[in-house]
Design a protein around this motif. Structure first.
Motif: not given
Length: 438
Positions: A180-208
């Protein structure tokens, strides 16, 4: 497409929806679509609706056919740059990130006493996952980023170790009691699992085109903001295409053909049409959407006439979507939608009068009268547009047919009128001489 996006043209919108689906599935690459119809039948609106339906991941470039003649570069270079703006490149890379739930943020501000203050903020942040919890020291830049993003305890965040960029993913479900204090636009997610540091694939979109500019100018990516890209050497593009092919083979990148929308395509000349014919055969060519309001007309740069002012060999390659004149009920729907968008309240008889006016003159003329009628209504202290306001602006602003009739009635007072006699010398003083005498 929703009704609010565009009224009428049901068949054309259905055809455009099929094209959008083919673009998303990647089954229409190297083809072209022509939106053909009379002026004011919503061809550009359909193209813009297609752009919205495709989303931000698909490059969408919009240009008018007459633009290429005003640019300080060759016509084929202007079209090449438009083509390459419409081809996206999704580059994949792995990066190390820290992802977790913020338990606590401590920021120590400098003392208020100038003699004791060092002027540098220091702090710590406590992050946790379901398996571990760690304390990190914060530097000046990280503190500024946290303050800017307004990060607080209970947020789920990611920190890019290479760039230091902080992204908020949402709020932890453990803080859902504070909804109620945060509003309806707030998105709730689960707490991450495993280690804090991890490798993640990032996608960058550019034009030719962006890659072309970065590699062809000494100032690099700053040339993108300057806007003065100039002509790009073919050797640069060949090297970039070769490198992109290598990335595709290695799985580091994938090419996503976008959409190039050319309005008033009949303004292109025979050289441009020949270029389009050849460019469409490229395997990475974008989908070309064209629009034309011409019938059987002369192809620019030749003496030949062709449907829509486009050469026959190019027309054979096109999927042609016709747009037809609106019915009265459809015009009434569009006028109502425009009134809602401009937040103008109008009586039913005024709406009916505008719809009838649009049927006799043009839809564009009727839509332009909405705002002017609203101003006239406001002048007489009314918040609702009535039929008297419509009649008032109808007499103030002429449509095409009344303007043409006015020209015919007063053709003698205008210069260079086509009906004016050219081989007769007027007797007596001219209009200009009478004005001088006065």
């Amino acid at each position: 497409y929703q009704r609010r996006v565009h009224g009428g043209q049901i068949t054309a919108r259905r055809a455009a929806g099929v094209v959008v689906k083919m673009i998303k599935e990647g089954t229409i690459a190297g083809r072209a679509v022509l939106l053909a119809g009379p002026p004011g039948t919503g061809k550009t609106a359909i193209a813009m609706a297609m752009a919205q339906a495709l989303g931000t991941d698909v490059p969408f470039t919009m240009m008018a056919g007459s633009e290429i003649f005003s640019l300080e570069m060759s016509k084929t270079e202007a079209l090449t740059q438009a083509f390459r703006r419409s081809i996206g490149l999704r580059i994949k890379e792995e990066t190390e990130v820290i992802e977790g739930e913020v338990v606590e943020v401590q920021i120590e501000r400098p003392a208020t006493d100038p003699s004791r203050a060092s002027g540098v903020k220091t702090g710590k942040i406590v992050l946790k996952t379901t398996d571990m919890e760690t304390v990190y020291d914060l530097g000046q830049k990280m503190i500024e980023s946290l303050t800017k993003e307004k990060i607080s305890a209970g947020d789920i965040i990611t920190i890019d170790k290479a760039s230091g960029k902080i992204s908020r993913l949402g709020r932890s479900f453990s803080r859902s009691k504070d909804y109620d204090a945060m509003g309806s636009t707030t998105r709730f997610v689960n707490c991450p699992e495993g280690e804090l540091q991890k490798r993640k694939e990032v996608v960058h979109t550019v034009t030719l085109h962006e890659i072309d500019v970065i590699n062809s100018r000494a100032q690099g990516f700053l040339a993108l903001f300057a806007g003065d890209t100039g002509e790009i050497k073919p050797e640069v593009r060949e090297q970039i295409d070769h490198k992109v092919a290598e990335w595709r083979e290695e799985g580091k990148a994938e090419v996503t053909p976008g959409v190039l929308f050319i309005d008033e395509v009949h303004m292109l000349d025979i050289e441009c049409f020949s270029f389009l014919n050849r460019a469409m055969e490229n395997p990475n060519a974008p989908i070309i959407v064209m629009a034309s309001n011409r019938g059987i007309s002369t192809i620019r740069g030749t003496d030949y006439r062709s449907p829509h002012g486009i050469p026959i060999d190019l027309l054979d390659r096109l999927l042609i979507i016709p747009t037809v004149q609106y019915k009265r009920s459809e015009m009434l729907d569009i006028i109502k939608i425009r009134c809602e968008e401009e937040d103008i309240e109008m009586e039913d008889d005024a709406l009916a009068a505008l719809a009838s006016m649009a049927l006799k003159t043009s839809l564009r003329y009727a839509l332009q009268l909405i705002t002017t009628a609203s101003l006239v209504a406001r002048k007489r202290k009314s918040s609702v547009v009535q039929i008297c306001d419509i009649k008032r602006v109808y007499h103030l602003f002429q449509d095409l047919s009344r303007s043409t009739e006015f020209l015919d009635q007063h053709e003698g007072t205008f210069m260079f009128h086509t009906k004016a006699p050219t081989n007769e010398v007027p007797e007596g003083p001219t209009k200009m001489e009478e004005d001088d005498d006065l």
